[in-house]
Structures are given as C-alpha cells and as structure tokens.
Write a protein that holds these residues in place. Structure first.
Motif, mmCIF file in Angstrom:
data_model
loop_
_atom_site.group_PDB
_atom_site.id
_atom_site.type_symbol
_atom_site.label_atom_id
_atom_site.label_comp_id
_atom_site.label_asym_id
_atom_site.label_seq_id
_atom_site.Cartn_x
_atom_site.Cartn_y
_atom_site.Cartn_z
ATOM 1 N N SER A 1 3.360 2.109 -7.855
ATOM 2 C CA SER A 1 2.142 1.767 -8.582
ATOM 3 C C SER A 1 1.183 2.959 -8.482
ATOM 4 C CB SER A 1 1.501 0.519 -7.973
ATOM 5 O OG SER A 1 0.206 0.322 -8.490
ATOM 6 N N GLN A 2 0.727 3.465 -9.624
ATOM 7 C CA GLN A 2 -0.163 4.624 -9.617
ATOM 8 C C GLN A 2 -1.398 4.307 -10.455
ATOM 9 O OE1 GLN A 2 1.618 8.588 -9.842
ATOM 10 N NE2 GLN A 2 3.659 7.646 -9.840
ATOM 11 N N THR A 3 -2.561 4.481 -9.843
ATOM 12 C CA THR A 3 -3.823 4.216 -10.528
ATOM 13 C C THR A 3 -4.715 5.444 -10.440
ATOM 14 O OG1 THR A 3 -4.755 3.262 -8.493
ATOM 15 C CG2 THR A 3 -3.739 1.747 -10.061
ATOM 16 N N LYS A 4 -5.648 5.547 -11.398
ATOM 17 C CA LYS A 4 -6.582 6.662 -11.447
ATOM 18 C C LYS A 4 -8.008 6.141 -11.287
ATOM 19 C CE LYS A 4 -3.516 8.864 -14.787
ATOM 20 N NZ LYS A 4 -3.334 9.224 -16.211
ATOM 21 N N ARG A 5 -8.736 6.768 -10.388
ATOM 22 C CA ARG A 5 -10.143 6.424 -10.197
ATOM 23 C C ARG A 5 -11.000 7.606 -10.625
ATOM 24 N NH1 ARG A 5 -11.453 4.260 -4.332
ATOM 25 N NH2 ARG A 5 -13.442 3.887 -5.412
ATOM 26 N N GLU B 1 2.218 2.744 -3.460
ATOM 27 C CA GLU B 1 1.221 3.079 -4.463
ATOM 28 C C GLU B 1 0.664 4.480 -4.206
ATOM 29 O OE1 GLU B 1 -2.289 0.659 -4.251
ATOM 30 O OE2 GLU B 1 -2.866 1.430 -2.292
ATOM 31 N N HIS C 1 -7.713 5.445 0.906
ATOM 32 C CA HIS C 1 -6.437 5.739 0.270
ATOM 33 C C HIS C 1 -6.681 6.444 -1.066
ATOM 34 C CE1 HIS C 1 -4.359 2.254 2.662
ATOM 35 N NE2 HIS C 1 -4.767 3.256 3.422
ATOM 36 N N LEU C 2 -6.550 7.772 -1.048
ATOM 37 C CA LEU C 2 -6.886 8.551 -2.242
ATOM 38 C C LEU C 2 -6.194 9.913 -2.176
ATOM 39 C CD1 LEU C 2 -8.754 8.016 -4.708
ATOM 40 C CD2 LEU C 2 -10.495 9.385 -3.540
ATOM 41 N N VAL D 1 -3.024 6.361 -5.319
ATOM 42 C CA VAL D 1 -4.324 6.262 -5.979
ATOM 43 C C VAL D 1 -4.843 7.676 -6.187
ATOM 44 C CG1 VAL D 1 -6.642 5.297 -5.895
ATOM 45 C CG2 VAL D 1 -4.750 4.070 -4.804
ATOM 46 N N TRP D 2 -5.062 8.047 -7.446
ATOM 47 C CA TRP D 2 -5.513 9.389 -7.790
ATOM 48 C C TRP D 2 -7.023 9.413 -8.002
ATOM 49 C CZ3 TRP D 2 -1.915 13.085 -7.443
ATOM 50 C CH2 TRP D 2 -0.569 12.749 -7.637
ATOM 51 N N GLN E 1 0.821 -1.203 0.000
ATOM 52 C CA GLN E 1 0.000 0.000 0.000
ATOM 53 C C GLN E 1 0.854 1.252 0.000
ATOM 54 O OE1 GLN E 1 -2.487 -0.538 3.445
ATOM 55 N NE2 GLN E 1 -4.062 -1.645 2.321
#
Length: 287
Positions: free
Chosen positions: A67-71, A28, A87-88, A30-31, A25
């Motif tokens: 690790s980068q992700t987009k929500r 990473e 987590h944002l 999280v966007w 966690q």
C-alpha cells in the motif's frame, strides 16, 4: 477463575491486534511530497512529470503488493515528521550528507550535476569578473550580494559555506510557502535578489514555464562553482530511522535495479537533468 480467563483472552486479543497492525504498517510506504518543481510538479504543462514524481510512480509499479500513499506537505513539515520517527519517506534526498544523518537511505537512485550559482544575465558578468569562472563561492558568500534560498533547502558540501558566511549576514533571506523555488527564480529575474545556489534544472524549469512569459523577467544564467567543480551529488530515498523505515527501504532496495532502468524514470531524468547528466553506476563520490 472466569476473570483470569477473560484477562488471558484480552491479552491474546491485544497481542494479535498489535501483530496485525505491525504487519499492516510494514506492508505500506507513505511518501512525503511537496511543491518543488522540477522535483515534484503539481500543475501546468508538466503536471506530475517531476523526476521525483516519476520515481515514486515507478516504485508503485515495481512494488504492487504494498500500500503506497502520498502526503502533500511542506518540506519543513516532512523533515520534522521524519525526525520524530513518524512513518514517512522522502523520495529525493542527498545521500550521506551531515544534515540528513538522522534518516536511513536506500541505495543510490540517481545522480545530480553539482550545484552552481543562478543569477540574472545583468549580474552574471559582474560576478564572473570579480569571483572568477568557475566562481569562488567562498568569496561570493562574503560579499554584499543578496542571497536567498527556499526554506529547508540544503546544498551538500557547500552547506558549511552557507552557514558560516551567509546565514549570519544581513544579505541572507529565506523564501517560504508553496512554490518557493519558482518564486525565488522570479525574484532573481526581476533583480529583487542577486543570486541563489542550486541545480541548473531549477533554472531550466523556470525558463521553460515562466521565464519567457513576462517581459520584466531577465534571462537567468548558471555559473559553475570552483569549490564543487566536477563533484557528483548522489540522490536516494530517505525514510524515518525506525523499524518501519528500515522495512520500507529494504523493499525499495529489492527492486532498485528495475527502478533505475525504468524508461519513464530515465526519460524524466533526461528531461530535467539533461542527457549528459552523471550516471550513479559510474560514480563513487559521496556528498
């Protein structure tokens, strides 16, 4: 005896699993991103060319081991999740504002010119004649002119005026849904709403993409405001106020100088905020 050994082994396994999860966690980001051009642009000629899109893309390049992700979420949902310690991170928030006090922030990423009044050309001269130029927003907010804002939109040091005079009135309206910012610009251009409060860049985006395509749209005008004249607004990344968020912010701050000097990010800021935009390295003001 065997039962005791199994319990110890189970405990050690759970401890290691939680450690691995914690480590994963903390590697990473999280966007949370939403449809709000020119912050984020999801379609059309400028797809993925919003300056907040570019900011996220630049962090991805500068932090390749994370690790980068987009929500893709509505803005209200993003802030609700962040306040509940999910987590944002949200890439473009006003740094130091009272209504964002629940979050933790990166160092300053960029600076905005002050908010102003956006109205139709036919209303502009009426407002200037009555409320001056720069315009007295306090006086305008107490008038009967119809005001609207996208849901969850906030305006730095002008927010108390909105809350004291506009929100309790019967000429206040919120615009919700995907594309709320541009729908609001269209409402002003067709005189269904008299004005809004925002950055000039929203008007710029509307004029470039939609304002010239419909003969029913009036030109829009941006009027500076007396109460915030020459006040710079500082932007930063905001994250959930927990250990995960602090770790994400620490990682971003490590590469922030590279991000702020990245040519793609600078070009995107110039495109939407203008080449005469304020530079955060020269500003000490906090909104």
């Amino acid at each position: 005896m065997i039962g005791s050994i199994l319990k110890v082994q189970l405990f050690l396994f759970m401890l290691l699993a939680s450690t691995w999860t914690f480590a994963d966690q903390h590697n990473e980001i999280v966007w949370g991103v939403n449809v709000s051009p020119p912050f984020h642009i999801w379609q059309g000629e400028y797809e993925n060319a919003g300056f907040c899109d570019t900011l996220v893309n630049t962090f991805e390049r500068e932090l390749p081991t994370l690790s980068q992700t987009k929500r893709k979420l509505p803005s209200r949902r993003i802030t609700k999740l962040m306040r509940s310690n999910q987590h944002l991170c949200f890439p473009c928030l006003i740094k130091g504002s009272n209504y964002n006090k629940d979050f933790i922030f990166s160092e300053v990423t960029h600076a905005y010119p002050p908010h102003g009044v956006i109205t139709s050309a036919s209303n502009a001269q009426k407002l200037i004649k009555r409320f001056g130029e720069p315009l007295s927003f306090t006086q305008l907010a107490q008038s009967n002119y119809r005001f609207a804002q996208p849901i969850e939109r906030r305006y730095g040091e002008l927010q108390p005026i909105v809350e004291d005079y506009l929100i309790p009135s019967d000429h206040f309206q919120e615009v919700s849904g995907e594309g709320a910012h541009m729908n609001l610009m269209a409402m002003i251009a067709t005189n269904r709403i008299d004005y809004t409060l925002d950055y000039k860049m929203l008007m710029t985006y509307f004029q470039r993409t939609e304002g010239q395509s419909d003969p029913d749209f009036e030109p829009l005008v941006f009027i500076p405001i007396k109460e915030n004249q020459d006040k710079v607004i500082l932007g930063a990344v905001g994250c959930s106020n927990n250990r995960w968020g602090q770790h994400a912010i620490n990682n971003m701050n490590r590469v922030l100088n590279q991000v702020k000097s990245d040519s793609d990010f600078l070009q995107s800021l110039d495109l939407w905020l203008g080449t005469d935009r304020p530079r955060p390295e020269f500003s000490d003001e906090r909104q």
